[in-house]
Motif scaffolding. Structure first.
Motif, PDB file in Angstrom:
ATOM      1  N   ASN A 477      46.024  45.839  35.901  1.00  0.00           N
ATOM      2  CA  ASN A 477      46.576  44.578  36.473  1.00  0.00           C
ATOM      3  C   ASN A 477      47.738  45.159  37.183  1.00  0.00           C
ATOM      4  OD1 ASN A 477      45.520  41.934  36.362  1.00  0.00           O
ATOM      5  ND2 ASN A 477      47.679  41.651  36.191  1.00  0.00           N
ATOM      6  N   LYS A 478      48.443  46.129  36.495  1.00  0.00           N
ATOM      7  CA  LYS A 478      49.911  46.499  37.261  1.00  0.00           C
ATOM      8  C   LYS A 478      49.617  47.400  38.400  1.00  0.00           C
ATOM      9  CE  LYS A 478      53.919  49.156  35.968  1.00  0.00           C
ATOM     10  NZ  LYS A 478      54.817  49.611  34.668  1.00  0.00           N
ATOM     11  N   MET A 479      48.687  48.514  38.083  1.00  0.00           N
ATOM     12  CA  MET A 479      48.535  49.621  39.061  1.00  0.00           C
ATOM     13  C   MET A 479      47.409  49.507  40.210  1.00  0.00           C
ATOM     14  SD  MET A 479      50.769  51.193  38.098  1.00  0.00           S
ATOM     15  CE  MET A 479      50.708  52.819  39.032  1.00  0.00           C
ATOM     16  N   ILE A 480      46.361  48.526  39.812  1.00  0.00           N
ATOM     17  CA  ILE A 480      45.076  48.727  40.713  1.00  0.00           C
ATOM     18  C   ILE A 480      45.065  47.261  41.530  1.00  0.00           C
ATOM     19  CG2 ILE A 480      42.592  48.937  40.844  1.00  0.00           C
ATOM     20  CD1 ILE A 480      44.223  51.502  40.303  1.00  0.00           C
ATOM     21  N   ASP A 481      44.840  46.278  40.432  1.00  0.00           N
ATOM     22  CA  ASP A 481      44.379  45.021  40.997  1.00  0.00           C
ATOM     23  C   ASP A 481      45.191  43.971  40.213  1.00  0.00           C
ATOM     24  OD1 ASP A 481      43.493  42.575  41.905  1.00  0.00           O
ATOM     25  OD2 ASP A 481      41.492  43.135  41.443  1.00  0.00           O
ATOM     26  N   LYS A 482      46.286  43.117  40.578  1.00  0.00           N
ATOM     27  CA  LYS A 482      46.907  42.259  40.175  1.00  0.00           C
ATOM     28  C   LYS A 482      46.195  40.867  39.686  1.00  0.00           C
ATOM     29  CE  LYS A 482      51.327  44.080  42.293  1.00  0.00           C
ATOM     30  NZ  LYS A 482      51.580  44.825  41.281  1.00  0.00           N
ATOM     31  N   THR A 483      44.965  40.686  40.165  1.00  0.00           N
ATOM     32  CA  THR A 483      44.252  39.602  39.762  1.00  0.00           C
ATOM     33  C   THR A 483      43.334  39.706  38.886  1.00  0.00           C
ATOM     34  OG1 THR A 483      42.833  40.146  41.443  1.00  0.00           O
ATOM     35  CG2 THR A 483      44.692  38.730  42.133  1.00  0.00           C
ATOM     36  N   ALA A 484      43.324  41.226  38.270  1.00  0.00           N
ATOM     37  CA  ALA A 484      42.102  41.517  37.350  1.00  0.00           C
ATOM     38  C   ALA A 484      42.051  40.585  36.209  1.00  0.00           C
ATOM     39  CB  ALA A 484      42.129  43.017  36.797  1.00  0.00           C
ATOM     40  N   ILE A 485      42.902  40.530  35.311  1.00  0.00           N
ATOM     41  CA  ILE A 485      42.949  39.774  34.144  1.00  0.00           C
ATOM     42  C   ILE A 485      42.689  38.217  34.385  1.00  0.00           C
ATOM     43  CG2 ILE A 485      44.243  38.853  32.286  1.00  0.00           C
ATOM     44  CD1 ILE A 485      45.679  41.830  32.080  1.00  0.00           C
ATOM     45  N   GLU A 486      43.527  37.655  35.417  1.00  0.00           N
ATOM     46  CA  GLU A 486      43.144  36.318  35.804  1.00  0.00           C
ATOM     47  C   GLU A 486      41.735  36.186  36.267  1.00  0.00           C
ATOM     48  OE1 GLU A 486      44.562  33.315  39.546  1.00  0.00           O
ATOM     49  OE2 GLU A 486      45.437  35.213  39.285  1.00  0.00           O
ATOM     50  N   ARG A 487      40.968  37.068  36.941  1.00  0.00           N
ATOM     51  CA  ARG A 487      39.509  36.933  37.188  1.00  0.00           C
ATOM     52  C   ARG A 487      38.711  37.018  36.105  1.00  0.00           C
ATOM     53  NH1 ARG A 487      39.921  40.695  40.798  1.00  0.00           N
ATOM     54  NH2 ARG A 487      39.314  42.268  39.500  1.00  0.00           N
ATOM     55  N   LEU A 488      38.903  37.634  35.218  1.00  0.00           N
ATOM     56  CA  LEU A 488      38.072  37.842  33.749  1.00  0.00           C
ATOM     57  C   LEU A 488      38.383  36.621  33.089  1.00  0.00           C
ATOM     58  CD1 LEU A 488      38.729  41.506  32.812  1.00  0.00           C
ATOM     59  CD2 LEU A 488      36.753  40.502  33.732  1.00  0.00           C
ATOM     60  N   GLU A 489      39.585  36.009  32.999  1.00  0.00           N
ATOM     61  CA  GLU A 489      39.745  34.582  32.467  1.00  0.00           C
ATOM     62  C   GLU A 489      39.229  33.580  32.914  1.00  0.00           C
ATOM     63  OE1 GLU A 489      44.211  35.730  30.344  1.00  0.00           O
ATOM     64  OE2 GLU A 489      43.974  34.729  32.263  1.00  0.00           O
ATOM     65  N   LEU A 634      33.440  47.595  38.368  1.00  0.00           N
ATOM     66  CA  LEU A 634      34.079  47.194  39.467  1.00  0.00           C
ATOM     67  C   LEU A 634      34.887  45.951  39.544  1.00  0.00           C
ATOM     68  CD1 LEU A 634      32.020  48.729  42.487  1.00  0.00           C
ATOM     69  CD2 LEU A 634      34.093  49.551  41.741  1.00  0.00           C
ATOM     70  N   PHE A 635      33.776  45.025  39.141  1.00  0.00           N
ATOM     71  CA  PHE A 635      34.449  43.468  38.922  1.00  0.00           C
ATOM     72  C   PHE A 635      35.524  43.546  37.829  1.00  0.00           C
ATOM     73  CE2 PHE A 635      34.194  39.595  36.791  1.00  0.00           C
ATOM     74  CZ  PHE A 635      34.530  38.614  37.763  1.00  0.00           C
ATOM     75  N   ALA A 636      35.568  44.290  37.025  1.00  0.00           N
ATOM     76  CA  ALA A 636      36.398  44.037  35.964  1.00  0.00           C
ATOM     77  C   ALA A 636      37.677  45.111  36.145  1.00  0.00           C
ATOM     78  CB  ALA A 636      35.974  44.671  34.588  1.00  0.00           C
ATOM     79  N   THR A 637      37.583  45.760  36.975  1.00  0.00           N
ATOM     80  CA  THR A 637      38.729  46.433  37.249  1.00  0.00           C
ATOM     81  C   THR A 637      39.490  46.332  38.785  1.00  0.00           C
ATOM     82  OG1 THR A 637      37.493  48.307  38.065  1.00  0.00           O
ATOM     83  CG2 THR A 637      37.928  48.351  35.857  1.00  0.00           C
ATOM     84  N   GLY A 638      38.720  45.714  39.613  1.00  0.00           N
ATOM     85  CA  GLY A 638      39.040  45.796  40.920  1.00  0.00           C
ATOM     86  C   GLY A 638      39.148  46.954  41.783  1.00  0.00           C
ATOM     87  N   LEU A 639      38.692  48.116  41.458  1.00  0.00           N
ATOM     88  CA  LEU A 639      38.774  49.366  42.039  1.00  0.00           C
ATOM     89  C   LEU A 639      37.814  49.200  43.273  1.00  0.00           C
ATOM     90  CD1 LEU A 639      38.414  51.695  39.090  1.00  0.00           C
ATOM     91  CD2 LEU A 639      40.188  51.916  40.818  1.00  0.00           C
ATOM     92  N   ASP A 640      38.089  50.013  44.376  1.00  0.00           N
ATOM     93  CA  ASP A 640      37.275  49.638  45.666  1.00  0.00           C
ATOM     94  C   ASP A 640      36.161  50.834  45.349  1.00  0.00           C
ATOM     95  OD1 ASP A 640      39.186  47.688  46.704  1.00  0.00           O
ATOM     96  OD2 ASP A 640      40.568  49.463  47.078  1.00  0.00           O
ATOM     97  N   ASN A 641      36.189  51.669  44.927  1.00  0.00           N
ATOM     98  CA  ASN A 641      34.872  52.594  45.005  1.00  0.00           C
ATOM     99  C   ASN A 641      34.373  52.953  43.917  1.00  0.00           C
ATOM    100  OD1 ASN A 641      33.420  55.219  45.730  1.00  0.00           O
ATOM    101  ND2 ASN A 641      34.586  55.459  47.338  1.00  0.00           N
TER     102      ASN A 641
END
Length: 657
Positions: A477-489, A634-641
């Motif tokens: 959430n801090k380094m890759i995708d700031k919406t990752a936790i919100e998306r999972l919740e 990918l969905f959980a982490t928000g990574l692009d590749n």
């Protein structure tokens, strides 16, 4: 009678089941509660609870749940008590023995056992222990009197700081400057001490002994302390697990794999291992890796006949013609003078010579049928695979679905979880040549149950991540995708939206009319592109969406044909950031329809004889779906590749490590 139908509640081995000796018709939601552990899935409030009759699959009246909410609340309370007790027990067991069973020789304590505690390790202050791992950063201080090492063993995103004095290092025969380079492996014994208030970590290890050192050459070690590009790390695949992001992804992947087995095992599924080598193309796509030993034999020259030159072949042909003419002439001469035994005797050796010439010609033709050391079929029909290892064409599987259906049509509910392969020459951020698939198959299951299972599974996995991988998710959430936790919740707390394909097209067409620009045109009959799927989930509904009842022409032959003869009972689960996450359908269980669809697809009926047999011998309504495991990550982490979420990615031109 009602008591018999509702059954009783029992608690055994940490699982809460409602038991019943009778299996009456129930609503889908109540049937789910009666047939599996009550804690198996997130809340499905707001989801339809219609039932369908056995005879005509039409909705039946909902008779209510007859007081079950009170029982459900009681079970929920027991579940919370059990979870609390289990958490306390786990912590006490960890305190009792800090060393995992198979690290006893070196006495290493996992760093996560220390820093992963709720108190950050303060409850272990004063304990003597050994921690080991690889130095992330190291520095000497106090004019060389001591050094600080940030050590990580991969068990947690958090490292532990070790303070090593010059005396402790030299007593172990090691200079301080040999401990500080990034990448150095150390096993350090010491006493856990509290750090001053306001420091990043609650505890640190004050070293008394250096048990092991694996030195690292700082001048050549390729993983720098500073941020490194993912592209560069793919070139150092053997070392990239030591980086913060890749190690976090590895732990998230591990958690999702465990959650997968946990979900299906607790919901009455059997785990079936389907083959990696197969002779069938489940998807009918033709983009498959071929498995053959013919090339190896060709390289070694095994069984390859001696090549015959054009001149030698023509000479063999001429010899047959000449010998044949001689036999004809001799037979004609003997026929004219039937009483002449000498003329009749001349025919026999000439026939023998003709047979010998024919054998030589056959040998020459056999030799000429080999091209590049591989025998070819006549008339340019390609290699003769009867000479191959399996005696026929064989491939790496693109899906375990067909074999999964075989077992579902005998064992009811099964799932597969394994590697699949696609020889698609693609370099996009969404494609891999080797990837993992989760594929459940369920007998006596229609498209509605299939959609519910897919939704429950995805939500269960998201909840399991939030419950067990919070530190890694916070890093992501801090380094890759700031919406990752919100998306999972959001996924855990909100039932998925369900719309038909026709409704989806209408919404997309409305967006186009309102000024939205798509690269791919929108019209009924298209296969939804990723941009369409993401627009539905990210812009219109802002949540996961299940689209169902797709046009038959854009879906696979095995999907159940709907009554309108235009659409099939197919469904896709679409999620933000990724697009399609799950693809599934009710399978065609009508023999005649399935046979016709196979023919329409231009496929060989013989290759699907076993699949058709399921419809000949005890056909059953059944459904299933496939989920690309890497897309879930990918969905959980928000990574692009997608190449960052599998340990050893395979793509065209790359099979390193």
């Amino acid at each position: 009678m009602r008591a018999a139908l509702l059954g009783s509640t029992s608690i055994a081995a940490g699982r809460i089941w409602r038991q019943s000796a009778v299996a009456p018709l129930r609503t889908r939601s109540s049937a789910r509660r009666l047939a599996r552990p009550l804690y198996a899935s997130p809340s499905t409030a707001g989801v339809s609870t219609e039932t369908y009759s056995i005879t005509n699959n039409t909705p039946m009246a909902d008779n209510g749940n007859d007081g079950q909410p009170a029982l459900t609340n009681e079970v929920e309370a027991l579940r919370k008590q059990l979870a609390s007790l289990q958490a306390t027990l786990k912590q006490k067991e960890a305190e009792l023995n800090l060393v995992y069973p198979y690290n006893k020789t070196y006495g290493k304590t996992s760093i996560n056992v220390v820093v992963g505690r709720e108190d950050g390790g303060k409850g272990l202050v004063g304990r003597t222990m050994r921690v080991g791992g690889w130095v992330k950063t190291g520095r000497e201080a106090g004019a060389g009197a001591f050094a600080f090492l940030e050590v990580n063993d991969g068990s947690s995103p958090e490292s532990i700081q070790c303070m090593v004095t010059k005396e402790a290092a030299e007593a172990s025969g090691m200079a301080l400057n040999k401990l500080t380079p990034t990448g150095t492996c150390v096993l350090i014994e010491g006493e856990l001490a509290a750090t001053p208030e306001g420091t990043k970590q609650a505890v640190e290890l004050k070293a008394t002994k250096i048990v092991h050192v694996g030195t690292s050459d700082a001048a050549t070690y390729p993983i720098a302390k500073k941020k490194t590009s993912f592209e560069f790390l793919r070139e150092k695949m053997h070392l990239r697990p030591r980086t913060n992001t890749i190690s976090a992804v590895a732990r998230i992947r591990n958690a999702l794999a465990y959650a997968t087995h946990k979900f299906f095992q607790e919901n009455g599924f059997l785990y079936v291992h389907t083959p990696i080598v197969t002779a069938s193309d489940c998807e009918g796509a033709g983009e498959m890796f071929q498995v053959t030993t013919l090339l190896g034999k060709a390289e070694k020259g095994e069984g390859v006949p001696v090549p015959v030159s054009d001149a030698a072949y023509q000479e063999a042909q001429a010899a047959v013609v000449s010998a044949g003419d001689a036999v004809k002439a001799a037979k004609a001469e003997a026929a004219e003078d039937k009483d002449n035994k000498e003329l009749a005797a001349k025919v026999k050796p000439l026939v023998a010579a003709l047979q010998a010439a024919k054998k030589q010609l056959e040998a020459a033709e056999e030799s000429r049928s080999w091209v590049g050391g591989i025998k070819q079929l006549p008339n340019g029909a390609g290699p003769d695979y009867s000479q191959d290892f399996f005696g026929r064409r064989a491939y790496l599987t693109v899906s375990g679905q067909l074999q999964g259906e075989f077992y579902a049509c005998a064992l009811s509910n099964i799932y597969t979880f394994g590697p699949t392969f696609r020889a698609e020459y693609s370099f996009t951020a969404r494609h891999l040549a080797e990837f993992w698939m989760i594929e459940p198959e369920m007998a006596f299951c229609d498209i509605h149950d299939d959609m519910q299972c897919a939704e429950d599974y995805v939500r269960f996995c998201c909840k399991y991540l939030l419950d067990t991988c919070r530190p890694d998710l916070e890093f992501i959430n801090k380094m890759i995708d700031k919406t990752a936790i919100e998306r999972l919740e959001q996924v855990v707390s909100t039932p998925f939206k369900r719309i038909s394909y026709t409704e989806a097209i209408e919404l997309l067409e409305k967006s186009v009319a309102d000024g939205k620009k798509f690269e791919h045109a929108v019209s009924w009959g298209i296969d939804l592109a990723t941009e369409h799927e993401r627009h539905l989930t990210e812009d219109i509904f802002k949540q996961p969406v299940i689209v169902y009842n797709y046009p038959k022409d854009i879906k696979a032959f095995y999907m159940k044909l709907n009554d309108d003869q235009k659409t099939v009972a197919a469904m896709d689960v679409l999620v933000p950031k990724v697009g399609e996450l799950v693809g599934g359908s009710q399978r065609e269980d009508n023999f005649d329809v399935l046979q016709r669809r196979i023919k329409e697809g231009g496929m060989d009926l013989e290759a699907y004889e076993a699949y058709l047999d399921l419809r000949k011998y005890g056909s059953v309504p059944h459904s299933g779906f496939g989920l690309g495991f890497e897309r879930l990550i990918l969905f959980a982490t928000g990574l692009d590749n997608i190449r960052e979420v599998i340990p050893f990615p395979r793509w065209p031109g790359n099979a390193a490590c």
